[in-house]
Design a protein around this motif. Structure first.
Motif, PDB file in Angstrom:
ATOM      1  N   GLY A  77       0.962  -1.763   0.140  1.00  0.00           N
ATOM      2  CA  GLY A  77       0.166  -0.282  -0.034  1.00  0.00           C
ATOM      3  C   GLY A  77       0.989   0.959  -0.013  1.00  0.00           C
ATOM      4  O   GLY A  77      -0.003   2.800  -0.398  1.00  0.00           O
ATOM      5  N   GLY A  78       2.355   0.882  -0.201  1.00  0.00           N
ATOM      6  CA  GLY A  78       3.173   1.967  -0.404  1.00  0.00           C
ATOM      7  C   GLY A  78       3.175   3.245   1.298  1.00  0.00           C
ATOM      8  O   GLY A  78       2.747   2.966   2.058  1.00  0.00           O
ATOM      9  N   TRP A  79       3.128   4.514   1.239  1.00  0.00           N
ATOM     10  CA  TRP A  79       3.117   5.561   2.714  1.00  0.00           C
ATOM     11  C   TRP A  79       2.173   6.102   2.494  1.00  0.00           C
ATOM     12  O   TRP A  79       2.178   5.843   4.113  1.00  0.00           O
ATOM     13  CB  TRP A  79       4.532   6.219   1.601  1.00  0.00           C
ATOM     14  N   LYS A  80       1.483   5.166   2.331  1.00  0.00           N
ATOM     15  CA  LYS A  80       0.341   6.257   1.943  1.00  0.00           C
ATOM     16  C   LYS A  80      -0.574   5.010   3.076  1.00  0.00           C
ATOM     17  O   LYS A  80      -1.406   5.603   4.246  1.00  0.00           O
ATOM     18  CB  LYS A  80      -1.161   6.243   1.228  1.00  0.00           C
ATOM     19  N   ALA A  81      -0.390   4.095   3.254  1.00  0.00           N
ATOM     20  CA  ALA A  81      -0.896   2.864   4.406  1.00  0.00           C
ATOM     21  C   ALA A  81      -0.099   2.759   5.312  1.00  0.00           C
ATOM     22  O   ALA A  81      -1.179   2.768   6.437  1.00  0.00           O
ATOM     23  CB  ALA A  81      -0.674   1.362   3.030  1.00  0.00           C
ATOM     24  N   LEU A  82       1.343   3.180   5.191  1.00  0.00           N
ATOM     25  CA  LEU A  82       1.831   3.495   5.832  1.00  0.00           C
ATOM     26  C   LEU A  82       1.470   4.649   7.187  1.00  0.00           C
ATOM     27  O   LEU A  82       1.454   4.414   8.170  1.00  0.00           O
ATOM     28  CB  LEU A  82       3.744   3.439   5.487  1.00  0.00           C
ATOM     29  N   TYR A  83       1.420   5.311   6.566  1.00  0.00           N
ATOM     30  CA  TYR A  83       0.362   6.710   7.026  1.00  0.00           C
ATOM     31  C   TYR A  83      -0.781   6.617   7.761  1.00  0.00           C
ATOM     32  O   TYR A  83      -0.900   7.028   8.954  1.00  0.00           O
ATOM     33  CB  TYR A  83       0.344   8.412   6.051  1.00  0.00           C
ATOM     34  N   ASN A  84      -1.265   5.911   6.780  1.00  0.00           N
ATOM     35  CA  ASN A  84      -2.958   5.587   7.787  1.00  0.00           C
ATOM     36  C   ASN A  84      -2.416   4.778   9.506  1.00  0.00           C
ATOM     37  O   ASN A  84      -3.607   5.316  10.001  1.00  0.00           O
ATOM     38  CB  ASN A  84      -3.183   4.802   6.397  1.00  0.00           C
ATOM     39  N   ALA A  85      -1.584   3.900   9.457  1.00  0.00           N
ATOM     40  CA  ALA A  85      -1.452   3.117   9.983  1.00  0.00           C
ATOM     41  C   ALA A  85      -1.312   3.885  11.549  1.00  0.00           C
ATOM     42  O   ALA A  85      -0.948   2.881  12.094  1.00  0.00           O
ATOM     43  CB  ALA A  85      -0.702   1.467   9.697  1.00  0.00           C
ATOM     44  N   ASN A  86      -0.249   4.879  10.522  1.00  0.00           N
ATOM     45  CA  ASN A  86       0.605   5.919  11.754  1.00  0.00           C
ATOM     46  C   ASN A  86       0.122   6.801  12.031  1.00  0.00           C
ATOM     47  O   ASN A  86       0.670   7.756  12.831  1.00  0.00           O
ATOM     48  CB  ASN A  86       1.942   5.345  12.032  1.00  0.00           C
ATOM     49  N   LYS A  87      -0.980   7.255  12.070  1.00  0.00           N
ATOM     50  CA  LYS A  87      -1.440   9.096  11.922  1.00  0.00           C
ATOM     51  C   LYS A  87      -1.390   9.243  13.396  1.00  0.00           C
ATOM     52  O   LYS A  87      -1.220  10.704  13.723  1.00  0.00           O
ATOM     53  CB  LYS A  87      -3.074   8.771  11.405  1.00  0.00           C
ATOM     54  N   LYS A  88      -2.037   8.205  14.633  1.00  0.00           N
ATOM     55  CA  LYS A  88      -1.934   8.616  16.229  1.00  0.00           C
ATOM     56  C   LYS A  88      -0.240   9.062  16.469  1.00  0.00           C
ATOM     57  O   LYS A  88       0.309  10.452  17.405  1.00  0.00           O
ATOM     58  CB  LYS A  88      -2.580   8.152  16.815  1.00  0.00           C
ATOM     59  N   VAL A  89       0.820   8.747  15.792  1.00  0.00           N
ATOM     60  CA  VAL A  89       2.088   9.124  16.032  1.00  0.00           C
ATOM     61  C   VAL A  89       2.825  10.410  15.552  1.00  0.00           C
ATOM     62  O   VAL A  89       3.209  11.089  15.837  1.00  0.00           O
ATOM     63  CB  VAL A  89       2.789   7.970  16.264  1.00  0.00           C
ATOM     64  N   ILE A  90       1.586  10.051  14.162  1.00  0.00           N
ATOM     65  CA  ILE A  90       3.085  11.367  12.988  1.00  0.00           C
ATOM     66  C   ILE A  90       1.998  12.747  13.399  1.00  0.00           C
ATOM     67  O   ILE A  90       2.522  13.843  13.149  1.00  0.00           O
ATOM     68  CB  ILE A  90       2.971  10.386  11.412  1.00  0.00           C
ATOM     69  N   GLY A  91       0.892  12.392  13.405  1.00  0.00           N
ATOM     70  CA  GLY A  91       0.053  13.786  13.571  1.00  0.00           C
ATOM     71  C   GLY A  91      -0.695  13.940  12.044  1.00  0.00           C
ATOM     72  O   GLY A  91      -1.026  13.092  11.195  1.00  0.00           O
ATOM     73  N   THR A  92      -1.682  14.936  11.334  1.00  0.00           N
ATOM     74  CA  THR A  92      -1.442  15.839  10.395  1.00  0.00           C
ATOM     75  C   THR A  92      -1.094  15.794   9.228  1.00  0.00           C
ATOM     76  O   THR A  92      -1.851  15.857   8.314  1.00  0.00           O
ATOM     77  CB  THR A  92      -2.960  16.653  10.852  1.00  0.00           C
ATOM     78  N   ASN A  93       0.001  15.834   9.975  1.00  0.00           N
ATOM     79  CA  ASN A  93       0.810  16.358   8.575  1.00  0.00           C
ATOM     80  C   ASN A  93       2.066  15.465   8.323  1.00  0.00           C
ATOM     81  O   ASN A  93       2.713  15.041   9.101  1.00  0.00           O
ATOM     82  CB  ASN A  93       1.893  17.545   8.901  1.00  0.00           C
ATOM     83  N   PRO A  94       1.628  14.374   7.226  1.00  0.00           N
ATOM     84  CA  PRO A  94       2.432  13.143   7.160  1.00  0.00           C
ATOM     85  C   PRO A  94       3.969  13.990   6.374  1.00  0.00           C
ATOM     86  O   PRO A  94       5.225  12.500   6.376  1.00  0.00           O
ATOM     87  CB  PRO A  94       1.818  12.523   5.534  1.00  0.00           C
ATOM     88  N   SER A  95       4.612  14.305   6.261  1.00  0.00           N
ATOM     89  CA  SER A  95       5.654  14.942   5.542  1.00  0.00           C
ATOM     90  C   SER A  95       6.388  15.576   6.712  1.00  0.00           C
ATOM     91  O   SER A  95       7.996  15.486   7.045  1.00  0.00           O
ATOM     92  CB  SER A  95       5.840  16.211   4.672  1.00  0.00           C
ATOM     93  N   LEU A  96       5.574  15.444   8.316  1.00  0.00           N
ATOM     94  CA  LEU A  96       7.026  15.649   8.804  1.00  0.00           C
ATOM     95  C   LEU A  96       7.050  14.779  10.106  1.00  0.00           C
ATOM     96  O   LEU A  96       5.968  14.561  11.152  1.00  0.00           O
ATOM     97  CB  LEU A  96       5.943  16.807  10.494  1.00  0.00           C
ATOM     98  N   ILE A  97       7.879  13.256   9.768  1.00  0.00           N
ATOM     99  CA  ILE A  97       7.908  12.426  10.830  1.00  0.00           C
ATOM    100  C   ILE A  97       9.599  12.578  11.460  1.00  0.00           C
ATOM    101  O   ILE A  97      10.427  13.628  10.862  1.00  0.00           O
ATOM    102  CB  ILE A  97       8.478  11.655  10.441  1.00  0.00           C
ATOM    103  N   ARG A  98       9.229  12.605  12.230  1.00  0.00           N
ATOM    104  CA  ARG A  98      10.854  13.454  13.884  1.00  0.00           C
ATOM    105  C   ARG A  98      11.388  11.528  13.735  1.00  0.00           C
ATOM    106  O   ARG A  98      10.901  10.582  14.122  1.00  0.00           O
ATOM    107  CB  ARG A  98      10.392  13.361  14.487  1.00  0.00           C
ATOM    108  N   PRO A  99      12.572  11.796  13.860  1.00  0.00           N
ATOM    109  CA  PRO A  99      13.881  10.791  14.487  1.00  0.00           C
ATOM    110  C   PRO A  99      13.217  10.444  15.965  1.00  0.00           C
ATOM    111  O   PRO A  99      12.950  11.433  16.266  1.00  0.00           O
ATOM    112  CB  PRO A  99      15.348  11.684  14.638  1.00  0.00           C
ATOM    113  N   GLY A 100      13.542   8.995  16.170  1.00  0.00           N
ATOM    114  CA  GLY A 100      12.681   8.693  17.331  1.00  0.00           C
ATOM    115  C   GLY A 100      11.495   8.441  17.229  1.00  0.00           C
ATOM    116  O   GLY A 100      10.861   7.364  18.454  1.00  0.00           O
ATOM    117  N   GLN A 101      10.928   8.185  16.203  1.00  0.00           N
ATOM    118  CA  GLN A 101       8.820   8.104  16.512  1.00  0.00           C
ATOM    119  C   GLN A 101       9.167   6.667  16.192  1.00  0.00           C
ATOM    120  O   GLN A 101       9.925   6.073  15.324  1.00  0.00           O
ATOM    121  CB  GLN A 101       8.130   8.773  15.380  1.00  0.00           C
TER     122      GLN A 101
END
Length: 266
Positions: A77-101
């Motif tokens: 499912g690519g990056w979209k599936a990865l984002y949907n599975a981790n929205k609670k961790v990443i937040g509303t902006n999929p481009s803002l992922i932080r080291p350590g998450q």
């Protein structure tokens, strides 16, 4: 009293023969159920428990994007599936992922397909390139803000390119063969890539999460040159695409008309 049920062992053949002889003409009626039980027991072995899906975890490091993580780990499912599975961790902006998450990868990880005897992928990729050697920067993505839209958001008083509506993490491709003259931070454009082409024109790809090419590198039409994002002066993720007569700001021309002149309709 002996246990009853389909897992009871059938008597030996000699015993079965004696039962048939003792029963006379009714022997078949006595023997057949015993045979049927034996067949049922053989046909219904105990089923092995289904393998449970194993959770996969990944810890974000500096320079990561959802697209890079999804590609490296073959996430279905690519990056979209990865984002949907981790929205609670990443937040509303999929481009803002932080080291350590800590991200949960899709439980069903796509296995890399074995290499075919004859490579068909390059031929499929060339379908998006026109006869003149030009292609779209982000497939069939729609245009949001058009060229020459007026407004105070731009120092020139108008929009110097077109904005393609794509999520952060979308691969961005060069529209034609050329040489990279800039790759990196560029003021209000955020991270961008500028490419010089054989006709003397320059194309710019702005607000990238990060470039994947470097200055001086030669690229082909349709080659991935960056990952879309929301860097620089933006209100949301998109790709700013611009065509110039020089590598400098203010020399812009209509990018839609430029692509159309080379057989590409957006």
């Amino acid at each position: 009293m002996p246990a009853k049920g389909q897992h009871r062992k059938p008597r030996s053949l000699n015993r079965l023969t004696r039962v048939c002889i003792a029963a006379g003409t009714g022997g078949a009626a006595l023997a057949l159920p015993l045979v049927s039980v034996a067949h049922a027991s053989a046909a219904e072995p105990a089923k092995a428990p289904a393998a449970s899906a194993k959770a996969h975890q990944y810890t974000v490091v500096r320079g990561d994007t959802l697209a890079k993580i999804a590609t490296a780990h073959h996430v279905k499912g690519g990056w979209k599936a990865l984002y949907n599975a981790n929205k609670k961790v990443i937040g509303t902006n999929p481009s803002l992922i932080r080291p350590g998450q800590h991200l949960t990868l899709n439980t069903a990880v796509a296995k890399a397909a074995p290499a075919p005897a004859k490579k068909a992928a390059p031929a499929a990729a060339k379908k998006t390139v026109s006869a003149s050697g030009y292609s779209k920067p982000v497939g069939d993505a729609a245009i949001g803000t058009p060229y020459h839209a007026e407004g105070s958001n731009w120092s020139s008083g108008y929009h110097t390119g077109v904005d393609f509506l794509v999520w952060s993490g979308t691969p961005v491709h060069s529209v034609a063969a050329g040489t990279v003259v800039h790759a990196g931070a560029d003021g209000s454009y955020g991270n961008d890539v500028i490419i010089r082409h054989a006709d003397g024109k320059y194309t710019l790809y702005g607000h990238l999460t990060n470039p994947v090419v470097s200055v001086g590198q030669t690229v082909a039409s349709g080659q991935e040159i960056g990952i879309s994002g929301a860097t620089g002066n933006v209100t949301g993720p998109h790709l700013h695409f611009e065509v110039r007569t020089t590598p400098d700001y203010g020399s812009d021309i209509d990018p839609v008309a430029y692509l159309a002149a080379h057989g590409v309709t957006v």
